[in-house]
Each structure stands twice: as C-alpha cells, then as structure tokens.
Design an enzyme around this catalytic site. Sequence first.
Site, PDB file in Angstrom:
ATOM      1  N   ASN A   9       0.884  -1.163   0.000  1.00 53.48           N
ATOM      2  CA  ASN A   9       0.000   0.000   0.000  1.00 53.48           C
ATOM      3  C   ASN A   9       0.923   1.214   0.000  1.00 53.48           C
ATOM      4  OD1 ASN A   9      -1.789   2.027   0.611  1.00 53.48           O
ATOM      5  ND2 ASN A   9      -2.707   0.984   2.377  1.00 53.48           N
ATOM      6  N   ARG A  94      -2.539  -2.192  -3.386  1.00 50.03           N
ATOM      7  CA  ARG A  94      -3.667  -1.263  -3.323  1.00 50.03           C
ATOM      8  C   ARG A  94      -3.455  -0.216  -4.416  1.00 50.03           C
ATOM      9  NH1 ARG A  94      -4.617   3.373   1.108  1.00 50.03           N
ATOM     10  NH2 ARG A  94      -6.611   4.128   0.360  1.00 50.03           N
ATOM     11  N   HIS A 182     -11.689   4.466  -0.165  1.00 49.36           N
ATOM     12  CA  HIS A 182     -11.699   3.617   1.034  1.00 49.36           C
ATOM     13  C   HIS A 182     -12.482   2.328   0.797  1.00 49.36           C
ATOM     14  CE1 HIS A 182     -10.932   7.364   3.729  1.00 49.36           C
ATOM     15  NE2 HIS A 182      -9.806   6.703   3.549  1.00 49.36           N
ATOM     16  N   GLY A 211      -9.900   7.844   9.681  1.00 46.65           N
ATOM     17  CA  GLY A 211      -8.457   7.769   9.910  1.00 46.65           C
ATOM     18  C   GLY A 211      -7.869   9.125   9.576  1.00 46.65           C
ATOM     19  N   ARG A 242      -7.042  17.424   5.174  1.00 48.00           N
ATOM     20  CA  ARG A 242      -7.870  17.765   4.002  1.00 48.00           C
ATOM     21  C   ARG A 242      -9.157  18.442   4.447  1.00 48.00           C
ATOM     22  NH1 ARG A 242      -7.876  11.838   1.473  1.00 48.00           N
ATOM     23  NH2 ARG A 242      -6.044  11.315   2.703  1.00 48.00           N
ATOM     24  N   GLU A 380      -7.382  -3.380   5.658  1.00 50.50           N
ATOM     25  CA  GLU A 380      -7.301  -3.276   4.193  1.00 50.50           C
ATOM     26  C   GLU A 380      -6.317  -4.305   3.635  1.00 50.50           C
ATOM     27  OE1 GLU A 380      -6.665   0.849   5.040  1.00 50.50           O
ATOM     28  OE2 GLU A 380      -7.947   1.437   3.379  1.00 50.50           O
TER      29      GLU A 380
HETATM   30  P1  ADP Z   1      -4.398   6.239   8.030  1.00 58.69           P
HETATM   31  O1  ADP Z   1      -5.523   6.910   7.321  1.00 58.69           O
HETATM   32  O2  ADP Z   1      -3.084   6.931   7.839  1.00 58.69           O
HETATM   33  O3  ADP Z   1      -4.320   4.725   7.855  1.00 58.69           O
HETATM   34  P2  ADP Z   1      -5.253   5.618  10.746  1.00 58.69           P
HETATM   35  O4  ADP Z   1      -6.435   4.810  10.362  1.00 58.69           O
HETATM   36  O5  ADP Z   1      -4.097   4.929  11.366  1.00 58.69           O
HETATM   37  O6  ADP Z   1      -4.720   6.521   9.560  1.00 58.69           O
HETATM   38  O7  ADP Z   1      -5.756   6.763  11.754  1.00 58.69           O
HETATM   39  C1  ADP Z   1      -4.916   7.732  12.248  1.00 58.69           C
HETATM   40  C2  ADP Z   1      -5.714   8.618  13.198  1.00 58.69           C
HETATM   41  O8  ADP Z   1      -6.205   7.803  14.263  1.00 58.69           O
HETATM   42  C3  ADP Z   1      -4.893   9.743  13.817  1.00 58.69           C
HETATM   43  O9  ADP Z   1      -5.645  10.945  13.848  1.00 58.69           O
HETATM   44  C4  ADP Z   1      -4.679   9.237  15.238  1.00 58.69           C
HETATM   45  O10 ADP Z   1      -4.526  10.269  16.161  1.00 58.69           O
HETATM   46  C5  ADP Z   1      -5.981   8.500  15.477  1.00 58.69           C
HETATM   47  N1  ADP Z   1      -5.859   7.599  16.623  1.00 58.69           N
HETATM   48  C6  ADP Z   1      -5.146   6.456  16.703  1.00 58.69           C
HETATM   49  N2  ADP Z   1      -5.231   5.948  17.957  1.00 58.69           N
HETATM   50  C7  ADP Z   1      -5.992   6.800  18.685  1.00 58.69           C
HETATM   51  C8  ADP Z   1      -6.455   6.841  20.034  1.00 58.69           C
HETATM   52  N3  ADP Z   1      -6.125   5.892  20.902  1.00 58.69           N
HETATM   53  N4  ADP Z   1      -7.243   7.863  20.406  1.00 58.69           N
HETATM   54  C9  ADP Z   1      -7.582   8.825  19.530  1.00 58.69           C
HETATM   55  N5  ADP Z   1      -7.196   8.853  18.250  1.00 58.69           N
HETATM   56  C10 ADP Z   1      -6.405   7.856  17.814  1.00 58.69           C
END
Ligand code: ADP
Length: 397
Positions: A9, A94, A182, A211, A242, A380
């Site tokens: 990915n 991906r 997504h 995310g 964004r 994913e």
């Molecule tokens: P990506 O889109 O890069 O795959 P992720 O699905 O890993 O991203 O999500 C990242 C987001 O999730 C970030 O904003 C991060 O702060 C949030 N996040 C991860 N763990 C926690 C948590 N325990 N509490 C609050 N937010 C979290």
Amino acid sequence: MAGALLTLNAGSSSIKFAIFQVEGSGDPQAVARGKIEGIGTAPHLIARAANGAVLTEKRWEDGADLSHEAFLGDLLDWVDTHVDGDRLIGVGNRVVHGGRDFFAPVAIDDTVLDRLDALCPLAPLHQPHSLHAIRAVRAARPSLRQVACFDTAFHHEQPAVATRFALPRALEEEGVRRYGFHGLSYEYVAGRLAELDPPLAAGRVIAAHLGNGASLCAMHGGRSIDTTMGFTALDGLMMGTRCGTIDPGVIFYLMRQHGLSADAVEHLLYDRSGLLGVSGVSSDMRALLDSDDPRSAEAIDLFTYRIARESGALVASLGGVDGVVFTAGIGENATEVRARVCARLGWLGVVLDEQANERGEPVISTPESRVTVRVIPTDEEAMIAIHARDVVGSAAR
Ligand code: ADP
C-alpha cells in the site's frame, strides 16, 4: 494453493506492507506487517510479527536517498527470509483509482499497467505512487504475479444518481463523476459485519472510516449505494489535513484574491486544512484530544459536526438507517469522538451505551437504541490478500 503473499500500500512518502500465508481456501493469515515512513526525508522501517514482536527496525539518516525501487528490492529479499520456507506466490497492490473500467481486482500485465497509467490525471497525488511500487516489484522480480486491488471498486454499483455531478454531460463521459474511495476498507467491514450480525448487514448501514483520511459509506445489504468522497479523496468529511466538502467558489477566491496557482490551492486543501488547519496544532486526533488549546476543541467539534451532517445526507440516500459502524484509527480508538458523533445522531434514535463505548466493546449502543452502533476494526491488507489469493489462484488453475 499454498504459499506466501505480499501486500503493498504505497503512498507518497510511505509504504505499508504485510506478509500473509495462504493455505487452501481459508482466509490468508498475516504473519508480519510493516511500514516504511519518511521516504525522501528520514526513512524509518519497522516490521512486526503477528504477536507484535519487532522483526526488523531500521532508520536511515536525514536526506538518505532511498527510492521506492531501492526499498522494494530490499523488501522482497527480506520477505524471502521471513516466509517460513513458503514460496512468495504473488503481490497484492492497493491501487487508488480503477476509473470506470476496473471494478474488480485484476492481474497486472503491460496492458493493464498502461490503462492504469492513463488514470493518473484522475488521482495525480495518489495513483502514481501505487504504479511506481508495481513497476519497482516488476523490475526486481519480473516473473512474480501482481494483482491490483482498487479503492474505487466497492462503489462501482452505486446508482447513477449518486455518482453524477450536475455538470455538462460531456464531462461525465470523460470520467468526471463521483467514484468514492476507502473501498477496500468498506468491503472488509461489510464482510465482517455479515459474519458478526447478519440481520444488520442485510439492512441500511452507515460505515464511518475515520483515519487520517475520512469518509462515510452508505451500505444497503452490504453494497455501497452512496459515499462522501467523490471525484477525488478530498470531498466529504473534514480530515487530518484535508478540508472535505467546501464551496468551489473558495477556490476561485484563493486564485484571484490570493494569486494562488492550482498547485498551491491543491496543497492548501490537501495538506494544510482539516484538523491541522482549523486547530493550528496538529492533524493527529490523539494530539488534539490531549491539547488544552481552544482551537483544538473547535477542530474536534467541527470534525464531529461534519460527520453528523454528512450522515444526515446518507440517511436520506438510504431512506433510513439501521446501523452505524465506526472503523479506522479514530473510529476504532477515539471513544470521545464516537460519543460526540452518537450524541449528534440522537435524533435518529441512536442511544450510546457509555460504558460499552469506554471499554471499546464491539456493540456500543444500548439494547433500546433504534440504531445499532458497532466498532469493527478494519484490515485493508487482509482484503488485498484475499483478492490477490483469488486472482493468483484462478490464474494458476
Ligand atoms: P491512516 O488513514 O493513515 O491509515 P489511521 O487509520 O491509522 O490513519 O488513523 C490515524 C488517526 O487515528 C490519527 O488521527 C490518530 O490520532 C488516530 N488515533 C489512533 N489511535 C488513537 C487513540 N487511541 N485515540 C484517539 N485517536 C487515535
């Protein structure tokens, strides 16, 4: 069929990867997952076994000239030593955009690569990175089978009314329409929901992938009927950096009054807006939840407001709603964000079970809630591995 599969990915500065073991028709099992971040700046690689143990970790100096090609060549060599005697039988990639033609995973050959290249203008910030990784693997291992899995594919069957812009028809014919993204995450979540709660999966569900990128998908009977991302992954919800939906008039204003070029506007809307732009503190939800800055609180408030507002639109598309599913980094972990979104959806009959939410249970609504609210961790990579297994397997037969 037995062997190992690698999933890739690739983003602009990062590559997520995983190794899966395939045995017969059972679900591929992840044996290692990893990520390299900071490609082009200060690369950092970490890979972990399924039990979380670190298998390898490496940091390169600031400014190290580590290209996708160099990294992927090394990665394939590393994979060979970590597949437990299995043979690497394929790579699942991906690919963000499948355009109108690719709505199922496909084996990659020269013709497919050329057609995917032609889609780069539709996703210039994302598509080239996936194709770069595919080419790097082809250069290193020309005979290794590769499969493209599309983020747009899950939304392919949406009704035309959900995909059409109110623009002159000629533009739609050249591909200017809503695609949605997504899709691999939503497909995985739809599959898990069907296992966990078949009656709900058969009904009307809003899945919230929250995310760094964030979107909602309206699913009826497990199929996407509408989604918040559109022509690009910029539309819809507020995200880490964004802006999500804005009045397109803002773009003309920025170009005319601020003299910004198209590239500068793109950078502002993709990289400097969202949670980061509104808070001025961080794009990371964890950092905002920990912050005392009132602007962080305002950013979180806008984030949850926008989820509720867009949910209202999708409830209209679905003609009602039976369930809400939270997934991805914020959706799976941020109890506070889930609680606030559920409070804003109270008018739909959502009643949150606060303790279940705090404990991170799979169902976080009360038994009386008219809408069932669930948390389903997405994967994913597992979805890519399933598709790659199917495509490689059918080619081998
Ligand atoms: P990506 O889109 O890069 O795959 P992720 O699905 O890993 O991203 O999500 C990242 C987001 O999730 C970030 O904003 C991060 O702060 C949030 N996040 C991860 N763990 C926690 C948590 N325990 N509490 C609050 N937010 C979290």
